[in-house]
Design a protein around this motif. Structure first.
Motif, PDB file in Angstrom:
ATOM      1  N   VAL A   1       0.828  -1.208   0.000  1.00 39.24           N
ATOM      2  CA  VAL A   1       0.000   0.000   0.000  1.00 39.24           C
ATOM      3  C   VAL A   1       0.862   1.258   0.000  1.00 39.24           C
ATOM      4  O   VAL A   1       1.815   1.362   0.780  1.00 39.24           O
ATOM      5  CB  VAL A   1      -0.938   0.020   1.220  1.00 39.24           C
ATOM      6  CG1 VAL A   1      -1.779   1.292   1.233  1.00 39.24           C
ATOM      7  CG2 VAL A   1      -1.822  -1.213   1.234  1.00 39.24           C
ATOM      8  N   ASP A   2       0.509   2.191  -0.851  1.00 40.68           N
ATOM      9  CA  ASP A   2       1.145   3.510  -0.852  1.00 40.68           C
ATOM     10  C   ASP A   2       0.052   4.571  -0.823  1.00 40.68           C
ATOM     11  O   ASP A   2      -0.791   4.624  -1.709  1.00 40.68           O
ATOM     12  CB  ASP A   2       2.037   3.700  -2.087  1.00 40.68           C
ATOM     13  CG  ASP A   2       2.835   4.986  -2.037  1.00 40.68           C
ATOM     14  OD1 ASP A   2       2.277   6.057  -2.390  1.00 40.68           O
ATOM     15  OD2 ASP A   2       4.013   4.957  -1.649  1.00 40.68           O
ATOM     16  N   ILE A   3       0.070   5.406   0.216  1.00 38.91           N
ATOM     17  CA  ILE A   3      -0.918   6.488   0.354  1.00 38.91           C
ATOM     18  C   ILE A   3      -0.291   7.778  -0.152  1.00 38.91           C
ATOM     19  O   ILE A   3       0.815   8.148   0.253  1.00 38.91           O
ATOM     20  CB  ILE A   3      -1.350   6.647   1.817  1.00 38.91           C
ATOM     21  CG1 ILE A   3      -1.933   5.333   2.337  1.00 38.91           C
ATOM     22  CG2 ILE A   3      -2.375   7.773   1.956  1.00 38.91           C
ATOM     23  CD1 ILE A   3      -2.302   5.359   3.806  1.00 38.91           C
TER      24      ILE A   3
ATOM     25  N   LYS B   1      -8.178  -4.238  -1.278  1.00 37.82           N
ATOM     26  CA  LYS B   1      -7.658  -3.061  -1.985  1.00 37.82           C
ATOM     27  C   LYS B   1      -8.784  -2.118  -2.386  1.00 37.82           C
ATOM     28  O   LYS B   1      -8.697  -0.905  -2.202  1.00 37.82           O
ATOM     29  CB  LYS B   1      -6.872  -3.480  -3.226  1.00 37.82           C
ATOM     30  CG  LYS B   1      -6.284  -2.288  -3.977  1.00 37.82           C
ATOM     31  CD  LYS B   1      -5.630  -2.691  -5.283  1.00 37.82           C
ATOM     32  CE  LYS B   1      -5.140  -1.462  -6.026  1.00 37.82           C
ATOM     33  NZ  LYS B   1      -4.581  -1.797  -7.358  1.00 37.82           N
ATOM     34  N   GLU B   2      -9.851  -2.671  -2.927  1.00 40.58           N
ATOM     35  CA  GLU B   2     -10.984  -1.838  -3.352  1.00 40.58           C
ATOM     36  C   GLU B   2     -11.634  -1.150  -2.157  1.00 40.58           C
ATOM     37  O   GLU B   2     -11.924   0.056  -2.191  1.00 40.58           O
ATOM     38  CB  GLU B   2     -12.012  -2.698  -4.087  1.00 40.58           C
ATOM     39  CG  GLU B   2     -13.200  -1.903  -4.612  1.00 40.58           C
ATOM     40  CD  GLU B   2     -14.217  -2.778  -5.327  1.00 40.58           C
ATOM     41  OE1 GLU B   2     -15.259  -2.231  -5.769  1.00 40.58           O
ATOM     42  OE2 GLU B   2     -13.999  -4.001  -5.424  1.00 40.58           O
ATOM     43  N   ALA B   3     -11.829  -1.900  -1.083  1.00 42.72           N
ATOM     44  CA  ALA B   3     -12.461  -1.326   0.109  1.00 42.72           C
ATOM     45  C   ALA B   3     -11.566  -0.279   0.763  1.00 42.72           C
ATOM     46  O   ALA B   3     -12.050   0.749   1.255  1.00 42.72           O
ATOM     47  CB  ALA B   3     -12.783  -2.440   1.106  1.00 42.72           C
ATOM     48  N   LEU B   4     -10.244  -0.514   0.768  1.00 44.17           N
ATOM     49  CA  LEU B   4      -9.311   0.439   1.361  1.00 44.17           C
ATOM     50  C   LEU B   4      -9.330   1.760   0.609  1.00 44.17           C
ATOM     51  O   LEU B   4      -9.301   2.835   1.224  1.00 44.17           O
ATOM     52  CB  LEU B   4      -7.900  -0.148   1.373  1.00 44.17           C
ATOM     53  CG  LEU B   4      -6.799   0.749   1.948  1.00 44.17           C
ATOM     54  CD1 LEU B   4      -7.096   1.118   3.394  1.00 44.17           C
ATOM     55  CD2 LEU B   4      -5.445   0.058   1.835  1.00 44.17           C
ATOM     56  N   GLY B   5      -9.403   1.689  -0.718  1.00 44.44           N
ATOM     57  CA  GLY B   5      -9.471   2.919  -1.499  1.00 44.44           C
ATOM     58  C   GLY B   5     -10.689   3.749  -1.139  1.00 44.44           C
ATOM     59  O   GLY B   5     -10.598   4.976  -0.980  1.00 44.44           O
ATOM     60  N   LYS B   6     -11.835   3.097  -0.994  1.00 46.83           N
ATOM     61  CA  LYS B   6     -13.061   3.806  -0.620  1.00 46.83           C
ATOM     62  C   LYS B   6     -12.979   4.346   0.812  1.00 46.83           C
ATOM     63  O   LYS B   6     -13.460   5.449   1.089  1.00 46.83           O
ATOM     64  CB  LYS B   6     -14.262   2.873  -0.768  1.00 46.83           C
ATOM     65  CG  LYS B   6     -14.541   2.446  -2.207  1.00 46.83           C
ATOM     66  CD  LYS B   6     -15.704   1.472  -2.277  1.00 46.83           C
ATOM     67  CE  LYS B   6     -15.985   1.047  -3.718  1.00 46.83           C
ATOM     68  NZ  LYS B   6     -17.081   0.052  -3.804  1.00 46.83           N
TER      69      LYS B   6
ATOM     70  N   SER C   1      -2.171   5.691  -3.955  1.00 51.70           N
ATOM     71  CA  SER C   1      -1.399   5.927  -5.166  1.00 51.70           C
ATOM     72  C   SER C   1      -1.581   4.704  -6.057  1.00 51.70           C
ATOM     73  O   SER C   1      -1.048   3.628  -5.762  1.00 51.70           O
ATOM     74  CB  SER C   1       0.078   6.134  -4.841  1.00 51.70           C
ATOM     75  OG  SER C   1       0.848   6.153  -6.033  1.00 51.70           O
ATOM     76  N   GLU C   2      -2.352   4.854  -7.115  1.00 46.84           N
ATOM     77  CA  GLU C   2      -2.657   3.715  -7.977  1.00 46.84           C
ATOM     78  C   GLU C   2      -1.403   3.179  -8.664  1.00 46.84           C
ATOM     79  O   GLU C   2      -1.318   1.996  -8.988  1.00 46.84           O
ATOM     80  CB  GLU C   2      -3.708   4.107  -9.023  1.00 46.84           C
ATOM     81  CG  GLU C   2      -5.071   4.427  -8.429  1.00 46.84           C
ATOM     82  CD  GLU C   2      -5.696   3.228  -7.721  1.00 46.84           C
ATOM     83  OE1 GLU C   2      -5.364   2.078  -8.080  1.00 46.84           O
ATOM     84  OE2 GLU C   2      -6.515   3.425  -6.811  1.00 46.84           O
ATOM     85  N   GLU C   3      -0.425   4.053  -8.897  1.00 46.06           N
ATOM     86  CA  GLU C   3       0.797   3.619  -9.563  1.00 46.06           C
ATOM     87  C   GLU C   3       1.662   2.767  -8.642  1.00 46.06           C
ATOM     88  O   GLU C   3       2.274   1.787  -9.083  1.00 46.06           O
ATOM     89  CB  GLU C   3       1.600   4.837 -10.035  1.00 46.06           C
ATOM     90  CG  GLU C   3       0.897   5.675 -11.092  1.00 46.06           C
ATOM     91  CD  GLU C   3       1.715   6.891 -11.480  1.00 46.06           C
ATOM     92  OE1 GLU C   3       2.797   7.093 -10.890  1.00 46.06           O
ATOM     93  OE2 GLU C   3       1.281   7.630 -12.381  1.00 46.06           O
TER      94      GLU C   3
END
Length: 452
Positions: free
Chosen positions: A181-183, A291-296, A306-308
């Motif tokens: 994970v990268d924020i 990953k999807e839930a963390l983004g939300k 950071s999607e990259e």
């Protein structure tokens, strides 16, 4: 001269005899806060401002590093110490009548290992004293509440502990996927209002909260311009680590424990050091859902992945045993990968990540370029060996001696290169340099931290 030296010694030692009793009293009071917080996780603290008194603030002053860069006011620790009693007395008086206003944080840009720059905030000496006390109070309240999977900027915890815990989990458990994970700009995008609301869940002292808000609104002084923002805690501020940990605790850690783990089919385990975060998933399907839930989840608190840089990495020991290629990921300067033990079993291993090696070697070159003509070769070599020992102390972990050794040899080669650029005439040949190394060997790669 003798009087000046004596004064500096007192400053460095912190007048030990005069502050021992107050130190013990402050520690006892902070321990009491921690005990109450641990005993009742819903406990609210109503009276905290009495902890800011002359004795505690003096103790905080003596704990500051006098070698740090100066804030916007240009006042050093030594200068403030000349009238310490009067300065601290005035500071306490201002705080009691709510007249204390933190000054703006001076921003400086420092290079990162990838060649980019990152901002570092430097506060005034008086603000550092208040921040030190504030950080101690916040730490006493929240440290008993923080999750075991959080390692960054916490007493009694370190990078090596996080690396060792992650390695042990990967070794003992089957993990199909790792979520690296990268924020985006975590420290710079923490929402002040949301953080204040989180603090108010535990702290009911209005004056304490008002000073926290004033700290947020102090602004950042960058190249003569004062910038005001409703988000971000300056990296370098004494309070920033604990405030960032509080924010991450509510936004990420508790959410992982209370919401993610119960709703996943397989085991999920997180390891976080400040904003560096690894989530290990037993099942591949869980990794994509997390990953999807963390983004939300992050979006709800004005943060973003950071999607990259955020990626899902296959890391299954069972599949590796069958010859299916698995991935690698980086955490705290180390690359985690699957290799073979001496018995041929697939196990997780670590090595210094390539980006860290390149960045460290670049710093060695820059250091040599600046110092090659300022010091003699023995002086340069002595300082160089100190730097190498620091590198070994951090990167000298199990499985990594080979890569540490490669770094040491390349760093020595850089020293040889710059020694021969001190003048138009060549200083020494490589053979002469090797003889010098034989007489003055540099530290060799050893395991300083065992991961198992």
């Amino acid at each position: 001269m003798e009087g000046r030296t004596s004064g500096l010694i007192d400053l460095c030692k912190g007048n030990i005899m005069d502050t021992t009793d107050s130190s013990n009293q402050m520690a006892t009071k902070l321990q009491r806060i921690a005990w109450l917080s641990e005993r009742d996780e819903h406990k609210q603290f109503n009276w905290l401002m009495h902890h800011y008194n002359e004795e505690t603030l003096k103790e905080c002053f003596y704990e500051l590093d006098g070698k740090k860069a100066l804030g916007a006011d240009g006042i050093s620790k030594e200068q403030y110490h000349k009238n310490l009693d009067g300065n601290v007395r005035g500071l306490v008086a201002k705080m009691k009548r709510m007249a204390y206003v933190p000054g703006p944080v001076r921003e400086v840009m420092i290079p990162k290992s990838n060649g980019k720059m990152r901002p570092l905030g430097i506060s005034n000496i008086e603000d550092k004293i208040v921040q030190k006390m504030t950080a101690k109070i916040l730490e006493s309240i929240y440290e008993p509440l923080f999750c075991e999977t959080s390692y960054g900027f916490r007493p009694g915890r370190s990078c090596h502990m996080a690396i060792k815990a992650l390695h042990e989990h990967l070794y003992r458990n089957e993990v199909e996927m790792v979520l690296d994970v990268d924020i985006k700009n975590f420290f710079g995008t923490i929402d002040h209002n949301l953080l204040r609301e989180m603090l108010e869940e535990k702290i009911n002292d209005v004056r304490f909260i008002r000073y926290i808000v004033r700290m947020f609104r102090a602004g950042v002084l960058s190249e003569g311009d004062l910038k005001m923002s409703e988000e971000g805690v300056p990296q370098g501020s004494i309070c920033s680590p604990i405030l960032a940990n509080i924010f991450a605790h509510y936004v990420i850690d508790m959410w992982i424990d209370n919401m993610v783990k119960p709703n996943c089919r397989g085991q999920v385990k997180m390891f976080r050091y400040a904003d560096d975060m690894i989530i290990c998933c037993e099942l591949e399907s869980d990794a994509y859902r997390v990953k999807e839930a963390l983004g939300k989840r992050l979006e709800r608190f004005n943060l973003a992945l950071s999607e990259e840089k955020t990626k899902i990495v296959p890391f299954s020991k069972a599949k590796a045993e069958r010859g299916i290629k698995q991935g690698t990921f980086d955490f705290l300067g180390f690359t985690f990968y699957l290799g073979r033990s001496r018995k041929g079993t697939v196990i997780p291993k670590v090595r210094t990540c390539g980006k860290a090696i390149r960045g460290k070697l670049k710093k060695v070159g820059e250091w040599m370029r600046r110092h090659r003509n300022r010091h003699t070769l023995p002086e340069i070599w002595q300082q160089f060996c100190v730097k190498l020992r620091g590198h070994i102390n951090y990167y000298g972990v199990s499985f990594n001696t080979k890569h540490v050794g490669i770094f040491l040899d390349k760093a020595a080669g850089i020293v040889f290169k710059w020694i021969n650029r001190r003048s138009q005439k060549r200083s020494m040949t490589w053979r002469e340099f090797e003889k010098y190394i034989q007489k003055n060997p540099y530290p060799r790669a050893t395991v300083r931290v065992k991961l198992f």
